[in-house]
Design a protein around this motif. Structure first.
Motif, PDB file in Angstrom:
ATOM      1  N   ILE A 196     -20.018 -34.043   3.748  1.00  0.00           N
ATOM      2  CA  ILE A 196     -18.588 -34.350   3.855  1.00  0.00           C
ATOM      3  C   ILE A 196     -17.785 -33.070   4.066  1.00  0.00           C
ATOM      4  CG2 ILE A 196     -16.584 -35.155   2.548  1.00  0.00           C
ATOM      5  CD1 ILE A 196     -18.411 -37.330   1.371  1.00  0.00           C
ATOM      6  N   VAL A 197     -18.077 -32.032   3.291  1.00  0.00           N
ATOM      7  CA  VAL A 197     -17.336 -30.767   3.427  1.00  0.00           C
ATOM      8  C   VAL A 197     -17.597 -30.142   4.792  1.00  0.00           C
ATOM      9  CG1 VAL A 197     -17.152 -28.411   2.542  1.00  0.00           C
ATOM     10  CG2 VAL A 197     -17.190 -30.333   0.958  1.00  0.00           C
ATOM     11  N   GLY A 198     -18.846 -30.124   5.234  1.00  0.00           N
ATOM     12  CA  GLY A 198     -19.165 -29.579   6.556  1.00  0.00           C
ATOM     13  C   GLY A 198     -18.496 -30.369   7.670  1.00  0.00           C
ATOM     14  N   GLY A 199     -18.501 -31.682   7.554  1.00  0.00           N
ATOM     15  CA  GLY A 199     -17.834 -32.522   8.551  1.00  0.00           C
ATOM     16  C   GLY A 199     -16.331 -32.312   8.564  1.00  0.00           C
ATOM     17  N   ALA A 200     -15.730 -32.118   7.393  1.00  0.00           N
ATOM     18  CA  ALA A 200     -14.282 -31.878   7.320  1.00  0.00           C
ATOM     19  C   ALA A 200     -13.915 -30.531   7.939  1.00  0.00           C
ATOM     20  CB  ALA A 200     -13.819 -31.926   5.865  1.00  0.00           C
ATOM     21  N   ILE A 201     -14.753 -29.525   7.730  1.00  0.00           N
ATOM     22  CA  ILE A 201     -14.486 -28.213   8.334  1.00  0.00           C
ATOM     23  C   ILE A 201     -14.582 -28.302   9.849  1.00  0.00           C
ATOM     24  CG2 ILE A 201     -15.401 -25.866   8.584  1.00  0.00           C
ATOM     25  CD1 ILE A 201     -16.174 -26.035   5.606  1.00  0.00           C
ATOM     26  N   ILE A 202     -15.604 -28.970  10.350  1.00  0.00           N
ATOM     27  CA  ILE A 202     -15.743 -29.131  11.800  1.00  0.00           C
ATOM     28  C   ILE A 202     -14.583 -29.927  12.362  1.00  0.00           C
ATOM     29  CG2 ILE A 202     -17.149 -30.219  13.592  1.00  0.00           C
ATOM     30  CD1 ILE A 202     -19.607 -29.400  11.963  1.00  0.00           C
ATOM     31  N   TYR A 203     -14.198 -30.995  11.685  1.00  0.00           N
ATOM     32  CA  TYR A 203     -13.080 -31.824  12.149  1.00  0.00           C
ATOM     33  C   TYR A 203     -11.779 -31.023  12.185  1.00  0.00           C
ATOM     34  CZ  TYR A 203      -9.767 -35.689  12.335  1.00  0.00           C
ATOM     35  OH  TYR A 203      -8.753 -36.532  12.693  1.00  0.00           O
ATOM     36  N   ALA A 204     -11.601 -30.117  11.232  1.00  0.00           N
ATOM     37  CA  ALA A 204     -10.354 -29.355  11.148  1.00  0.00           C
ATOM     38  C   ALA A 204     -10.175 -28.396  12.315  1.00  0.00           C
ATOM     39  CB  ALA A 204     -10.302 -28.591   9.829  1.00  0.00           C
ATOM     40  N   TYR A 205     -11.251 -27.804  12.816  1.00  0.00           N
ATOM     41  CA  TYR A 205     -11.062 -26.839  13.891  1.00  0.00           C
ATOM     42  C   TYR A 205     -11.495 -27.336  15.270  1.00  0.00           C
ATOM     43  CZ  TYR A 205     -15.977 -25.231  13.679  1.00  0.00           C
ATOM     44  OH  TYR A 205     -17.338 -25.146  13.701  1.00  0.00           O
ATOM     45  N   MET A 206     -11.864 -28.584  15.410  1.00  0.00           N
ATOM     46  CA  MET A 206     -12.268 -29.083  16.720  1.00  0.00           C
ATOM     47  C   MET A 206     -11.086 -29.292  17.672  1.00  0.00           C
ATOM     48  SD  MET A 206     -15.271 -29.248  17.622  1.00  0.00           S
ATOM     49  CE  MET A 206     -15.961 -27.952  16.648  1.00  0.00           C
ATOM     50  N   GLU A 207      -9.960 -29.723  17.179  1.00  0.00           N
ATOM     51  CA  GLU A 207      -8.817 -29.963  18.078  1.00  0.00           C
ATOM     52  C   GLU A 207      -8.330 -28.677  18.744  1.00  0.00           C
ATOM     53  OE1 GLU A 207      -4.379 -31.950  18.186  1.00  0.00           O
ATOM     54  OE2 GLU A 207      -5.549 -32.034  16.335  1.00  0.00           O
ATOM     55  N   PRO A 208      -8.127 -27.580  17.998  1.00  0.00           N
ATOM     56  CA  PRO A 208      -7.730 -26.346  18.687  1.00  0.00           C
ATOM     57  C   PRO A 208      -8.793 -25.830  19.665  1.00  0.00           C
ATOM     58  CG  PRO A 208      -7.329 -26.143  16.341  1.00  0.00           C
ATOM     59  CD  PRO A 208      -8.062 -27.413  16.550  1.00  0.00           C
ATOM     60  N   VAL A 209     -10.063 -25.983  19.322  1.00  0.00           N
ATOM     61  CA  VAL A 209     -11.123 -25.550  20.238  1.00  0.00           C
ATOM     62  C   VAL A 209     -11.128 -26.423  21.478  1.00  0.00           C
ATOM     63  CG1 VAL A 209     -13.628 -25.345  20.503  1.00  0.00           C
ATOM     64  CG2 VAL A 209     -12.544 -24.562  18.411  1.00  0.00           C
ATOM     65  N   TYR A 210     -10.926 -27.711  21.309  1.00  0.00           N
ATOM     66  CA  TYR A 210     -10.904 -28.635  22.450  1.00  0.00           C
ATOM     67  C   TYR A 210      -9.744 -28.304  23.387  1.00  0.00           C
ATOM     68  CZ  TYR A 210     -10.742 -32.942  25.145  1.00  0.00           C
ATOM     69  OH  TYR A 210     -10.739 -33.841  26.167  1.00  0.00           O
ATOM     70  N   ASN A 211      -8.611 -27.937  22.836  1.00  0.00           N
ATOM     71  CA  ASN A 211      -7.440 -27.641  23.666  1.00  0.00           C
ATOM     72  C   ASN A 211      -7.555 -26.324  24.424  1.00  0.00           C
ATOM     73  OD1 ASN A 211      -6.172 -30.018  22.952  1.00  0.00           O
ATOM     74  ND2 ASN A 211      -5.162 -29.099  21.189  1.00  0.00           N
ATOM     75  N   LEU A 212      -8.504 -25.472  24.062  1.00  0.00           N
ATOM     76  CA  LEU A 212      -8.676 -24.203  24.772  1.00  0.00           C
ATOM     77  C   LEU A 212      -9.332 -24.373  26.137  1.00  0.00           C
ATOM     78  CD1 LEU A 212      -9.892 -21.858  21.895  1.00  0.00           C
ATOM     79  CD2 LEU A 212      -7.676 -21.834  23.023  1.00  0.00           C
ATOM     80  N   GLY A 213     -10.105 -25.417  26.310  1.00  0.00           N
ATOM     81  CA  GLY A 213     -10.843 -25.616  27.560  1.00  0.00           C
ATOM     82  C   GLY A 213      -9.949 -26.097  28.694  1.00  0.00           C
ATOM     83  N   PRO A 214     -10.248 -25.668  29.937  1.00  0.00           N
ATOM     84  CA  PRO A 214      -9.423 -26.077  31.088  1.00  0.00           C
ATOM     85  C   PRO A 214      -9.659 -27.519  31.530  1.00  0.00           C
ATOM     86  CG  PRO A 214     -11.213 -24.648  31.802  1.00  0.00           C
ATOM     87  CD  PRO A 214     -11.261 -24.690  30.310  1.00  0.00           C
ATOM     88  N   ASN A 215     -10.883 -28.038  31.325  1.00  0.00           N
ATOM     89  CA  ASN A 215     -11.133 -29.441  31.668  1.00  0.00           C
ATOM     90  C   ASN A 215     -12.014 -30.085  30.601  1.00  0.00           C
ATOM     91  OD1 ASN A 215     -13.706 -28.534  32.182  1.00  0.00           O
ATOM     92  ND2 ASN A 215     -13.541 -28.651  34.401  1.00  0.00           N
TER      93      ASN A 215
END
Length: 105
Positions: A30-49
């Motif tokens: 749960i903690v590992g999944g929450a950490i990944i969930y927390a920083y996935m949106e900013p990482v996703y927005n960095l990509g051009p496509n």
């Protein structure tokens, strides 16, 4: 004195969540999944496509997923401890070493 052989391992963790994982392992997941969930949106927005964003997200999630899996599931058979318990004991070892001096100080 009478000896009785116990047919199950009494020293291992109880697999209480659906008979597959223990509460300790569930907390790590749960903690590992929450950490990944927390920083996935900013990482996703960095990509051009879309495809590059997905690849970036997968690469960014690998280190956290690896550490989480190691702490949750790896058991050190030599010491009969899980890796997280072993690391906690090793980190506390420095505090247990005293400075031994001879004399009045």
């Amino acid at each position: 004195m009478r000896k009785v052989t116990v047919p199950i391992d009494m020293s291992s963790e109880q697999k209480s969540i659906l008979g597959m994982i223990s509460k300790r392992q569930l907390i790590y997941l749960i903690v590992g999944g929450a950490i990944i969930y927390a920083y996935m949106e900013p990482v996703y927005n960095l990509g051009p496509n879309f495809m590059i964003s997905i690849i970036m997200c997968l690469v960014a999630a690998i280190p956290v997923a690896t550490i989480t899996a190691l702490l949750a599931f790896v058991k050190m058979s030599k010491h009969n401890l899980h890796l997280d318990h072993y690391l906690i004991i090793k980190m506390g070892y420095k505090n247990q070493i005293g400075v031994w001096r001879k004399g009045p100080k």
